[in-house]
Motif scaffolding. Structure first.
Motif, PDB file in Angstrom:
ATOM      1  N   ARG A  96       0.721  -1.261  -0.066  1.00  8.61           N
ATOM      2  CA  ARG A  96       0.310   0.114   0.060  1.00  8.61           C
ATOM      3  C   ARG A  96       0.958   1.303   0.062  1.00  8.61           C
ATOM      4  NH1 ARG A  96      -2.807  -3.281   3.746  1.00  8.61           N
ATOM      5  NH2 ARG A  96      -1.910  -1.868   5.612  1.00  8.61           N
ATOM      6  N   GLU A  97       1.897   1.433   0.854  1.00  8.80           N
ATOM      7  CA  GLU A  97       2.805   2.564   0.857  1.00  8.80           C
ATOM      8  C   GLU A  97       3.452   2.781  -0.418  1.00  8.80           C
ATOM      9  OE1 GLU A  97       5.219   1.889   4.285  1.00  8.80           O
ATOM     10  OE2 GLU A  97       3.663   2.052   5.600  1.00  8.80           O
ATOM     11  N   GLY A  98       4.096   1.683  -0.990  1.00 10.66           N
ATOM     12  CA  GLY A  98       4.534   1.820  -2.233  1.00 10.66           C
ATOM     13  C   GLY A  98       3.919   2.229  -3.280  1.00 10.66           C
ATOM     14  N   ALA A  99       2.546   1.689  -3.492  1.00 12.79           N
ATOM     15  CA  ALA A  99       1.574   2.157  -4.553  1.00 12.79           C
ATOM     16  C   ALA A  99       1.043   3.585  -4.250  1.00 12.79           C
ATOM     17  CB  ALA A  99       0.314   1.128  -4.213  1.00 12.79           C
ATOM     18  N   VAL A 100       0.884   4.054  -3.157  1.00 13.81           N
ATOM     19  CA  VAL A 100       0.700   5.180  -2.930  1.00 13.81           C
ATOM     20  C   VAL A 100       1.758   6.415  -3.267  1.00 13.81           C
ATOM     21  CG1 VAL A 100       0.001   6.964  -1.073  1.00 13.81           C
ATOM     22  CG2 VAL A 100      -1.074   5.124  -1.093  1.00 13.81           C
ATOM     23  N   ALA A 101       2.773   6.088  -2.738  1.00  9.95           N
ATOM     24  CA  ALA A 101       3.814   6.756  -3.261  1.00  9.95           C
ATOM     25  C   ALA A 101       4.461   7.065  -4.601  1.00  9.95           C
ATOM     26  CB  ALA A 101       5.302   6.107  -2.620  1.00  9.95           C
ATOM     27  N   ARG A 102       4.246   5.827  -5.206  1.00 10.93           N
ATOM     28  CA  ARG A 102       4.494   5.762  -6.736  1.00 10.93           C
ATOM     29  C   ARG A 102       3.252   6.551  -7.500  1.00 10.93           C
ATOM     30  NH1 ARG A 102       6.817   1.376  -5.061  1.00 10.93           N
ATOM     31  NH2 ARG A 102       8.664   0.782  -5.787  1.00 10.93           N
ATOM     32  N   ALA A 103       1.977   6.459  -7.045  1.00  5.11           N
ATOM     33  CA  ALA A 103       0.925   7.142  -7.701  1.00  5.11           C
ATOM     34  C   ALA A 103       1.091   8.762  -7.194  1.00  5.11           C
ATOM     35  CB  ALA A 103      -0.485   6.832  -6.958  1.00  5.11           C
ATOM     36  N   VAL A 104       1.539   9.155  -6.394  1.00  4.15           N
ATOM     37  CA  VAL A 104       1.787  10.558  -5.692  1.00  4.15           C
ATOM     38  C   VAL A 104       3.007  11.078  -6.652  1.00  4.15           C
ATOM     39  CG1 VAL A 104       2.685  12.072  -4.066  1.00  4.15           C
ATOM     40  CG2 VAL A 104       0.831  10.361  -3.657  1.00  4.15           C
ATOM     41  N   ALA A 105       3.980  10.360  -6.689  1.00  5.81           N
ATOM     42  CA  ALA A 105       5.271  10.644  -7.637  1.00  5.81           C
ATOM     43  C   ALA A 105       4.890  10.994  -9.146  1.00  5.81           C
ATOM     44  CB  ALA A 105       6.245   9.738  -7.489  1.00  5.81           C
ATOM     45  N   THR A 106       3.903   9.876  -9.523  1.00 10.59           N
ATOM     46  CA  THR A 106       3.447   9.886 -10.937  1.00 10.59           C
ATOM     47  C   THR A 106       2.532  11.275 -11.370  1.00 10.59           C
ATOM     48  OG1 THR A 106       3.600   7.717 -11.112  1.00 10.59           O
ATOM     49  CG2 THR A 106       2.279   8.843 -12.844  1.00 10.59           C
ATOM     50  N   ILE A 107       1.826  11.612 -10.261  1.00  7.38           N
ATOM     51  CA  ILE A 107       1.087  12.749 -10.560  1.00  7.38           C
ATOM     52  C   ILE A 107       1.882  14.057 -10.552  1.00  7.38           C
ATOM     53  CG2 ILE A 107      -0.986  14.164  -9.410  1.00  7.38           C
ATOM     54  CD1 ILE A 107      -1.865  11.553  -8.194  1.00  7.38           C
ATOM     55  N   ASP A 108       2.849  14.235  -9.765  1.00  4.35           N
ATOM     56  CA  ASP A 108       3.935  15.163  -9.560  1.00  4.35           C
ATOM     57  C   ASP A 108       3.286  16.617  -9.421  1.00  4.35           C
ATOM     58  OD1 ASP A 108       6.350  16.343  -9.500  1.00  4.35           O
ATOM     59  OD2 ASP A 108       6.435  16.680 -11.590  1.00  4.35           O
ATOM     60  N   MET A 109       2.323  16.580  -8.220  1.00  2.00           N
ATOM     61  CA  MET A 109       1.510  17.900  -8.342  1.00  2.00           C
ATOM     62  C   MET A 109       1.851  18.412  -6.795  1.00  2.00           C
ATOM     63  SD  MET A 109      -0.306  19.123 -10.756  1.00  2.00           S
ATOM     64  CE  MET A 109      -1.533  20.370  -9.932  1.00  2.00           C
ATOM     65  N   PRO A 110       2.539  19.552  -6.536  1.00  2.00           N
ATOM     66  CA  PRO A 110       2.933  20.077  -5.071  1.00  2.00           C
ATOM     67  C   PRO A 110       1.795  19.634  -3.896  1.00  2.00           C
ATOM     68  CG  PRO A 110       3.617  21.557  -6.671  1.00  2.00           C
ATOM     69  CD  PRO A 110       2.833  20.607  -7.501  1.00  2.00           C
ATOM     70  N   GLN A 111       0.743  20.100  -4.325  1.00  4.20           N
ATOM     71  CA  GLN A 111      -0.471  19.853  -3.393  1.00  4.20           C
ATOM     72  C   GLN A 111      -0.624  18.457  -2.912  1.00  4.20           C
ATOM     73  OE1 GLN A 111      -0.851  23.459  -2.011  1.00  4.20           O
ATOM     74  NE2 GLN A 111      -2.693  22.374  -1.476  1.00  4.20           N
ATOM     75  N   VAL A 112      -0.654  17.664  -3.887  1.00  2.00           N
ATOM     76  CA  VAL A 112      -0.803  16.260  -3.700  1.00  2.00           C
ATOM     77  C   VAL A 112       0.548  15.508  -2.964  1.00  2.00           C
ATOM     78  CG1 VAL A 112      -1.221  13.975  -4.493  1.00  2.00           C
ATOM     79  CG2 VAL A 112      -2.341  16.030  -5.636  1.00  2.00           C
ATOM     80  N   THR A 113       1.682  16.107  -3.335  1.00  2.00           N
ATOM     81  CA  THR A 113       2.976  15.476  -2.441  1.00  2.00           C
ATOM     82  C   THR A 113       2.970  15.888  -1.157  1.00  2.00           C
ATOM     83  OG1 THR A 113       4.080  15.557  -4.682  1.00  2.00           O
ATOM     84  CG2 THR A 113       5.279  15.821  -2.886  1.00  2.00           C
ATOM     85  N   ALA A 114       2.354  17.358  -1.113  1.00  5.06           N
ATOM     86  CA  ALA A 114       2.511  17.730   0.230  1.00  5.06           C
ATOM     87  C   ALA A 114       1.233  17.413   1.191  1.00  5.06           C
ATOM     88  CB  ALA A 114       2.276  19.321   0.394  1.00  5.06           C
ATOM     89  N   SER A 115       0.271  16.636   0.589  1.00  6.88           N
ATOM     90  CA  SER A 115      -0.708  16.081   1.496  1.00  6.88           C
ATOM     91  C   SER A 115      -0.288  14.532   1.864  1.00  6.88           C
ATOM     92  CB  SER A 115      -2.219  16.036   0.390  1.00  6.88           C
ATOM     93  OG  SER A 115      -2.335  17.353   0.459  1.00  6.88           O
ATOM     94  N   SER A 116       0.418  14.126   1.303  1.00  4.07           N
ATOM     95  CA  SER A 116       0.739  12.689   1.368  1.00  4.07           C
ATOM     96  C   SER A 116       1.942  12.649   2.494  1.00  4.07           C
ATOM     97  CB  SER A 116       1.492  12.007  -0.063  1.00  4.07           C
ATOM     98  OG  SER A 116       2.736  12.651  -0.156  1.00  4.07           O
ATOM     99  N   ARG A 117       2.325  13.733   2.748  1.00  4.08           N
ATOM    100  CA  ARG A 117       3.423  13.708   3.930  1.00  4.08           C
ATOM    101  C   ARG A 117       2.767  13.696   5.444  1.00  4.08           C
ATOM    102  NH1 ARG A 117       7.423  17.563   0.925  1.00  4.08           N
ATOM    103  NH2 ARG A 117       8.332  15.942  -0.760  1.00  4.08           N
TER     104      ARG A 117
END
Length: 117
Positions: A96-117
């Motif tokens: 789950r953590e890997g899938a979420v991290a890869r999806a967030v990296a693929t989207i590459d939007m600052p707001q999404v990346t910040a929200s995932s931390r």
């Protein structure tokens, strides 16, 4: 008998596709000539404005829900859970953590990346 998750991949064909490899009774490295079962799920976000923090949070919840389903759902329902619950839970969590991290990296939007931390 060892049950392990291998690699996870994320892609965006018409949204976000979360992908993971299903459990296989094998060693950490797959044997040559073995086949892998790939599971994926598209997560739509056309209705969201990803520059808004609230919408980024909504997308993150959708991604986490999809990762939960794609990575096998409830680890307690896995056939190996009774024999080695800690390993099964760890494999599901890593998936789950890997899938979420890869999806967030693929989207590459600052707001999404910040929200995932």
């Amino acid at each position: 008998m060892k049950f392990t998750f291998e690699t996870l991949r994320a892609a965006i064909p018409a949204g976000i596709a979360l992908a993971c490899l299903a459990f296989q009774p094998a060693q950490a490295e797959p044997r040559p000539g073995t086949t892998r079962q790939l599971l994926s799920e598209n997560v739509t976000f056309a209705d969201l404005d990803l520059t808004r923090e609230q919408d980024a949070q909504i997308l993150l919840v959708r991604i986490k829900d999809a990762a939960y389903r794609v990575c096998g759902g409830d680890p307690r329902r896995h056939v190996a859970y009774d024999l080695m619950p800690a390993r099964v839970e760890l494999a599901f969590r890593e998936c789950r953590e890997g899938a979420v991290a890869r999806a967030v990296a693929t989207i590459d939007m600052p707001q999404v990346t910040a929200s995932s931390r």
